[in-house]
Each structure stands twice: as C-alpha cells, then as structure tokens.
Design a protein around this motif. Structure first.
Motif, PDB file in Angstrom:
ATOM      1  N   ALA A  68      11.536  -8.939   1.939  1.00 10.39           N
ATOM      2  CA  ALA A  68      10.081  -8.824   1.843  1.00 10.39           C
ATOM      3  C   ALA A  68       9.402  -9.585   2.974  1.00 10.39           C
TER       4      ALA A  68
ATOM      5  N   ILE B 197       9.878  -7.667   6.263  1.00 12.06           N
ATOM      6  CA  ILE B 197       9.061  -6.455   6.376  1.00 12.06           C
ATOM      7  C   ILE B 197       7.594  -6.818   6.630  1.00 12.06           C
ATOM      8  N   VAL B 198       7.078  -7.753   5.860  1.00 10.12           N
ATOM      9  CA  VAL B 198       5.652  -8.080   5.990  1.00 10.12           C
ATOM     10  C   VAL B 198       5.358  -8.633   7.381  1.00 10.12           C
TER      11      VAL B 198
ATOM     12  N   ALA C 248       7.347  -6.369  -0.786  1.00 10.16           N
ATOM     13  CA  ALA C 248       6.544  -6.378   0.447  1.00 10.16           C
ATOM     14  C   ALA C 248       5.271  -5.563   0.261  1.00 10.16           C
TER      15      ALA C 248
ATOM     16  N   GLY D  56       1.920  -7.629   0.499  1.00 13.50           N
ATOM     17  CA  GLY D  56       1.580  -7.453   1.910  1.00 13.50           C
ATOM     18  C   GLY D  56       0.162  -7.864   2.231  1.00 13.50           C
TER      19      GLY D  56
ATOM     20  N   ILE E  36       3.060  -0.899   6.776  1.00 15.81           N
ATOM     21  CA  ILE E  36       4.484  -0.749   6.449  1.00 15.81           C
ATOM     22  C   ILE E  36       4.822   0.734   6.500  1.00 15.81           C
TER      23      ILE E  36
ATOM     24  N   THR F  41      14.864  -1.943   7.993  1.00 18.09           N
ATOM     25  CA  THR F  41      15.162  -3.118   7.179  1.00 18.09           C
ATOM     26  C   THR F  41      16.255  -2.824   6.166  1.00 18.09           C
TER      27      THR F  41
END
Lengths: 229, 386
Positions: free
Chosen positions: B28, B31-32, B321, B325, B347, B355
């Motif tokens: 997470a 990704i963020v 995420a 986010g 995203i 990812t």
C-alpha cells in the motif's frame, strides 16, 4: 556452492533487479514539459459552490450560549418544487433543492437550528447566518461575509436592522420600511436581498417540515467548508 | 496441489495474517507513493503549461518563491520598475512580455484574502484559454473587472453588476466572467494594469513580467541577458518545475526507502513463515517424499504457498492503497511546494500490475531457500528423529 547454483543465484538477482527497476519506473520517466503545447480545455461548472457555515463558535456564543453540539442535516426538497414555487413566488433555484441545517443541542436537548445563506448584494455576495428557535421563529441574524461599501455595511450590521428579524416567523412580512427598518437608498438593494433571503429560508424550512421532504442526517465532518478566493 | 497448499497456509491463521499484513502495508505504501509522484509530476506540468510562458522576470529575492507566488496569484512584497518591462520587450528574442501587478486584499475578520491582478493586453497572448463565459473578454472601461469562474460563482456576479473592494473603497463594474480553466486564475479578480497601479498605489511598478520567447531553444541566452536588468532576476519554468520536482523527489526517495524497508520486512516475514513451516512439517514432507513426491513437486508446493501468501497480501495492499490514498495525499500535499489543483494520487492499472508482479516476485524469492530445504528432505527420516 556449485557453478549451477551460482548461475541460478545470478539469474534470480538479475531478475529481481529488472523487476525492481521496472517498478521504480527506470528508465524513461523524466519530467520534461512541453511548454509550447496547447492547454486542455477547461471544465464548465455553472453552479455556485455551497455556502458553508464559516465560523460556528461566535455564532453559537451569540445565539445559543449553552449549546454544546451541532448536528448537520440535509433537507432534500427537490420533490416539492411545485409547492416551493408557489410559496416562494418564483421558480426555485438549484440552491433551493436542498438546505443544509445545523440542529443545535444543549446537554442533548434541541435548542434551535442554524442555517446559512448567500444572497446577491449590490456590490457582492452577502453571506448570513440565521439562528432559529425550534418552532421556526427567528432568534437572530449575523453576517459571515459581505463586500458592501461602508454606508451599506454600517446599515446591514446595525443592531436596529439585525434585531428587526428576531421573533419573525414564516407567516410574517419582511418589507423594509414597513415591517423592517427603512434602509438608506444606497443600501436598499442589499437590504432587500437579505430580507428576501431570510423569508425564503423560512419558507424552505416550513416546506421541509411538511410531508414529502427528505431529512438526511450528515456526519459532523461533512459540514461543507469551502475556501474563498 | 493448490488445495493442499491452501490448507497448509491456513493451518496457522494468526501467522498467516501477520505475514500477509506486512506485505499488505508495504504494498500500500509503495503504491500510494508511486501514484503521488506520478500525479504530482503530471499536474504540475499541466499547470505550468497553462501558465503559457517560458520564463518570468521577478524582483530580487528567492526566485522560486516569487515565481510560485505569481503562478498562484499571490502578491509579492517587492516589485519591479516599469522600465524593466521595456528592457524585456527590447530583447529581440522575446515574443511576448506581459507585465503583471498583483495585490492581496486581506479581510481577516472574514477569513479571506481577495487577489487582484492588473494586466495589459499582452497577457492575452500567454493565456490562449482566456475566454469569457459571459460578457466581454477584455476591459471596456478603466473601472472594469473580469472575474475568474470561481470568484463570479461565489460573489454571485454577472456582467453589469457592481463589485466593491472594501479594503481600498473602490467599486468596479463586472465586464466579464471567464471560462473555468482549472488553475489559480479561477479565483482571481482581473483589472486593467493602469487601474491596478493607481488603485493599489503602485504607479510605475509591476510585480512580475511573464515572458514567452520566439524560440524556446534560446532560453539560456535570453535568461543570461535579462538577468542583467537591475533589481530583477529570471526564473524559467523548466528550472522551477525541476526544483519543485527535486524537492518532491527527495521526499519521495526517503519514503520509498521506508517502503523498501517495509517490503523487506514483508519478505522476511514470508521467509520466516515458510521456514518455520518446513521445520514443523518435516515428518509430513518426508512422508510425501516416501509416497513418491519428487523434489521438484515439494519445491513447487512450498513456492506455491509463498506465491499465494504474497498475492493475498499484495491484493489486500492494493485495496488498502485505494482506501487511504486520498488521506495520504491530503497529508503530503500540505508539505509540498506549489501543490497543483485536483487529485494527485492516480492509481492506474499499470502501477497496480507492476506492484503485484513485484510482490509476487518478492514472495517467490523469499520462498527459494525454505523450498530448497524442503526439497532436500529424504523420503524417510533416520530412526530417532523427533
């Protein structure tokens, strides 16, 4: 370790490095900007943003000194447009489809409500806060924002003008010079706008109290706050 | 084999949950942060493109602070003499030089600040998006004001209405309302430059000069020449964007380092989980081998368990995420310079795919040694083995 294992380890290491590099975005993700490019077309937004309750503390202190809680609620009136048009005397605007109210409580007991409104003054928007008793009678009026010239502002914020609204209900008249103090000529347009705004809010709340309106409690955090330019 | 691997994983649900949570959190974060970096870069590039200029002449001081303030429509405490505009216009490589005077009119009692911008017709060449949604798109009278879309909506103004500026006691007539552009200009009050200079007592002064070149490739030579104007300095948009991106990039690198540490912890969690499973299940794995399972099959079983653990954790991380986010965005946005309008965390499917692949690979790598150990177990244990 044997040569085969070293080879396997090397292959794994190269694979890991490749995937990590790909994940991090190497290569080819520089940040060049084409300054000569035409900008994208803007988005068309016509409606005015919601008028927020900007400064609750002084308003509560003046109108509901013992209050310890405000519960936001949305009154949805879009299903009552014919009645609204009849009661308001004109076609309801998009702002009239829903009214945000704050139900004020003291020690868990309802003591009144607060609504805010933005009206079109002579020289800019006038935002006011209207405090009401639980029976819908006006308790008081305060301003959040205005950009009126000094003479107009002085009249609008005067105690005589503001206190004239106290005690009025939906069935009362709001005619400046007769039911309310007579404004000086430069302040007439803005004073009328405020008086009309108060009357319209009372009508909206009265309609909302009848059948057909939808009451939707909101989370306290959803009290809309909107930054002003 | 899939069902068998699944059953093995769920034998120790708490251990499975902890190992999966480690992977989920690290994925997470990864990704963020990646999405924020990409979104910030795109949004900042868009804002600078819409600014319509390649460089800006600002008073001496921090050039990036000055340029950022001008781009956001905020006023500067210092200004340039009007002859700086003439000097810029005299440069043969300058196509457009648009002087701007900015003034902030705070109303502390109301918690707002009105931002007024004085500009002349040359500014139109830098703002191709400048179109009136209602009324005129340029001033007809010296007391005319053109409003950004947001300002007009909040002030309930239409062309022909009066608009008062309480701080200076001046009343203007609204001549037009601009199309919404999605930039800081939407929240501004535009007036003629001469009117602004007179109204805000800045006769003969400007806040900045926005410059567009005939040939953007000559930006360095022109910047060097304009830098010689007394009391002024040049900042190019590319430098400005690079500076901001470097600042953001530094923060992002630090945070990505944290994400790598988190990811490493997750990998070690998988490694630990599987190694413990091999030790616990030694008798069972030996029995499997005795029943005819090959080394490759045992190796495959253990790596399959690791892949399932990694995939489950990574999927949870992707969902996490999406959930947090915007929370992270609002937190980080308050610390970054010149935060562009709109959402900065984007995203996309590409990022999610990258990812997930990375997480699956990490899980597989973590499983190599435990799986190799499991595959080396003999088909039968020596007598006396507990």
């Amino acid at each position: 370790m044997t040569t085969g294992r070293w080879t396997l380890l090397g292959v794994v290491a190269v694979g890991v490095a490749a995937v990590v590099g790909w994940s991090l975005g190497f290569p080819g993700r520089g940040h060049r900007v084409d300054l000569a490019a035409e900008p994208a077309a803007g988005t068309r937004i016509e409606s005015a943003p919601l008028c927020p309750w900007r400064n609750p503390a002084p308003d509560l202190a003046e109108f509901f000194p013992g209050a310890d809680e405000s519960r936001p609620e949305l009154l949805i009136l879009s299903g009552l447009r014919p009645e609204l048009a009849r009661r308001l005397g004109h076609t309801p605007s998009s702002d009239d489809n829903a009214v945000h109210v704050q139900r004020i409580h003291a020690s868990g007991r309802p003591v009144g409500l607060v609504v805010v409104r933005r009206v079109k003054g002579e020289s800019g928007a006038v935002e006011f806060v209207l405090a009401l008793e639980t029976n819908g009678v006006v308790r008081g009026l305060r301003y959040q924002r205005m950009r009126e010239p000094a003479e107009t502002e002085a009249f609008l914020v005067s105690a005589a003008w503001r206190s004239a609204f106290a005690g009025k209900g939906v069935h009362d008249a709001f005619v400046p010079g007769r039911d309310l103090p007579d404004p000086p000529a430069p302040a007439r347009v803005s004073a009328l706008a405020v008086a009309d705004g108060v009357r319209e809010l009372l009508v909206l709340l009265d309609v909302a109290a009848g059948p057909g309106a939808i009451r939707r409690p909101l989370a306290p955090a959803s009290n809309p706050a909107h930054p002003h330019p | 084999m899939l069902r068998f691997a699944c059953r093995n994983l769920f034998r120790r649900p708490i251990r499975l949950l902890l190992a999966g949570s480690g992977i989920a959190v690290s994925v997470a974060v990864w990704i963020v942060l990646s999405a924020f970096g990409d979104g910030y870069r795109q949004a900042l590039g868009g804002e600078l493109q819409r600014a319509g200029m390649q460089m800006m002449l600002v008073p001496l001081g921090c050039p990036y602070d000055a340029a950022a303030r001008v781009l956001q429509g905020r006023s500067l405490d210092i200004s340039l003499p009007a002859d700086a505009v003439d000097a810029v216009r005299a440069d043969p490589d300058v196509a457009v030089a648009a002087p701007l005077l900015m003034a902030a009119m705070p109303r502390p009692s109301e918690g707002r600040t009105d931002l007024w911008v004085g500009l002349d017709r040359s500014a139109l060449a830098l703002k191709p998006w400048w179109r009136a949604r209602r009324g005129r798109d340029w001033f007809d009278a010296t007391n005319g004001v053109i409003l950004g879309a947001e300002t007009a909506a909040i002030e309930l103004r239409e062309p022909g209405d009066a608009l008062h500026c309480p701080g200076i006691g001046a009343t203007f007539r609204v001549e037009g309302v601009l199309e919404r552009g999605g930039t800081a200009d939407d929240a501004l009050f535009f007036i003629p430059l001469a009117t602004a200079q007179r109204t805000f007592h800045q006769e003969g002064r400007v806040t900045a000069v926005a410059i567009r070149l005939r040939d953007p490739a000559r930006i360095r030579e022109v910047a060097a020449r304009l830098q010689r104007i007394p009391g002024a300095q040049v900042v190019t948009m590319t430098e400005m964007m690079g500076t901001f991106l470097n600042l953001v990039g530094t923060v992002r690198t630090l945070m990505l380092a944290l994400a790598v540490v988190a990811m490493s912890t997750g990998v070690l969690g998988i490694f630990n989980t599987l190694l413990a499973a091999v030790v616990e299940r030694t008798r069972e794995l030996c029995l499997l081998r005795a029943l005819g399972a090959s080394r490759g099959q045992v190796f495959g079983l253990m790596t399959l368990e690791a892949a399932m653990l990694g995939a489950g954790g990574a999927t949870a991380g992707v969902l996490l995420a999406f959930a947090v986010g915007h929370l992270v965005e609002s937190l980080v946005k308050s610390y970054v310079p010149l935060p562009p309008a709109g959402s900065l965390v984007q995203i996309g499917p590409g990022l999610v795919a990258r990812t997930l692949v990375l997480a699956a690979l990490a899980g597989w790598v973590a499983a190599l040694y435990p799986a190799w150990r499991a595959s080396r177990l003999p088909p039968a244990l020596p007598s006396g083995t507990p």
